[in-house]
Scaffold this active site. Sequence first.
Site, PDB file in Angstrom:
ATOM      1  N   GLU A  60       0.831  -1.015   0.160  1.00  0.00           N
ATOM      2  CA  GLU A  60       0.034  -0.170   0.121  1.00  0.00           C
ATOM      3  C   GLU A  60       0.835   1.093  -0.314  1.00  0.00           C
ATOM      4  OE1 GLU A  60      -3.832  -0.102   2.062  1.00  0.00           O
ATOM      5  OE2 GLU A  60      -2.673   1.116   3.365  1.00  0.00           O
ATOM      6  N   LYS A  62      -0.083   4.765   1.000  1.00  0.00           N
ATOM      7  CA  LYS A  62      -0.119   5.798   2.434  1.00  0.00           C
ATOM      8  C   LYS A  62       0.744   6.561   2.905  1.00  0.00           C
ATOM      9  CE  LYS A  62      -1.574   3.547   6.470  1.00  0.00           C
ATOM     10  NZ  LYS A  62      -2.482   2.654   6.990  1.00  0.00           N
ATOM     11  N   LYS A 122      -8.002   1.946  -2.625  1.00  0.00           N
ATOM     12  CA  LYS A 122      -8.598   1.989  -1.736  1.00  0.00           C
ATOM     13  C   LYS A 122      -9.368   3.415  -0.719  1.00  0.00           C
ATOM     14  CE  LYS A 122      -7.457   0.701   3.042  1.00  0.00           C
ATOM     15  NZ  LYS A 122      -6.499  -0.494   3.703  1.00  0.00           N
ATOM     16  N   GLU A 171     -14.249  -5.496   2.674  1.00  0.00           N
ATOM     17  CA  GLU A 171     -13.531  -5.109   3.696  1.00  0.00           C
ATOM     18  C   GLU A 171     -14.796  -5.724   4.515  1.00  0.00           C
ATOM     19  OE1 GLU A 171     -10.183  -2.328   5.020  1.00  0.00           O
ATOM     20  OE2 GLU A 171     -11.809  -1.618   6.569  1.00  0.00           O
ATOM     21  N   ASN A 192     -10.263  -6.912   7.863  1.00  0.00           N
ATOM     22  CA  ASN A 192      -9.575  -6.298   8.593  1.00  0.00           C
ATOM     23  C   ASN A 192      -9.275  -6.344  10.975  1.00  0.00           C
ATOM     24  OD1 ASN A 192      -8.885  -3.527  10.245  1.00  0.00           O
ATOM     25  ND2 ASN A 192      -9.519  -2.242   8.461  1.00  0.00           N
ATOM     26  N   GLU A 222      -5.783  -8.260   6.303  1.00  0.00           N
ATOM     27  CA  GLU A 222      -5.757  -6.586   6.070  1.00  0.00           C
ATOM     28  C   GLU A 222      -5.013  -5.847   7.599  1.00  0.00           C
ATOM     29  OE1 GLU A 222      -9.034  -3.903   4.703  1.00  0.00           O
ATOM     30  OE2 GLU A 222      -9.029  -5.806   3.327  1.00  0.00           O
ATOM     31  N   SER A 223      -4.517  -4.870   8.000  1.00  0.00           N
ATOM     32  CA  SER A 223      -3.796  -4.209   9.180  1.00  0.00           C
ATOM     33  C   SER A 223      -3.172  -5.446  10.219  1.00  0.00           C
ATOM     34  CB  SER A 223      -5.115  -3.932   9.687  1.00  0.00           C
ATOM     35  OG  SER A 223      -5.850  -2.774   9.099  1.00  0.00           O
TER      36      SER A 223
END
Length: 267
Positions: A60, A62, A122, A171, A192, A222-223
Amino acid sequence: MTYPIAMSILEKIIQDKKKEVQLRKAMLPASKLEGFGLFDRQTVSLKNMLKAQPIGIIAEHKRRSPSRAVINQDCSVSDIVEGYTAAGAGGISILTDGKYFGGSLDDLLLARASTALPLLRKEFIIDPYQILEARAYGADAVLLIAAVLSKEALKSLCASAHALDLEVLLEVHSRAELEFSLDAGADLIGVNNRNLKTFEVSLEISRELSGLIPEAVGKISESGLKTPDQIRELKKLGFDGFLMGETFMKTAQPGKALGDFLKKTRE
């Protein structure tokens, strides 16, 4: 300004996003987006790319986030995307929200010019217009967030994306959200690991939901993913891909960080 719980932040983001989308529609009508040169390009399947790789990382871009403030404001989008591509990413996620994450659609455009890998827009998508934007600026897939959309909206937005040959990464943050949205038609489901109310991260939610996602759907975690051991564990649980941002973006050379991470994960 700060908010007492993460859900309040999410609600504020969506409130602002509704205003933003209305302004963008007025500035650039849908008919103009459909005339963009990238609108008719052949898209690349993020789902297939991830499934074909031993370790499918969606790396990603970000710059910042509400939970971490500034992450990386120094590196150029092109340099990061080219670095991710060279390192072996399976796909690249581009955050396009400006107010809270410091992104833009121009970031998506620059990313498209820098790689042939599938790109995920995203964003906090609440309107079909944003899906048209994604198509026009070179995305191959879009993110939909179950926590901010009704069941009807999820199905409708999935259909809008598929009509434009875009895949959908849906998500979810809980078992209830997963069950609520399973029939929306998403190509990939992203679990997530971040609690929306506390912002705490735990892999327990990925462990809990891993067996509940249909085999035909791409399975993404994710995360909070930071170590090769976490990736190896989740891979054994059937996850096809892993969306990772801060782990790489907080370094001076995100592409190199991804390459080193993949090497360690394969050891």
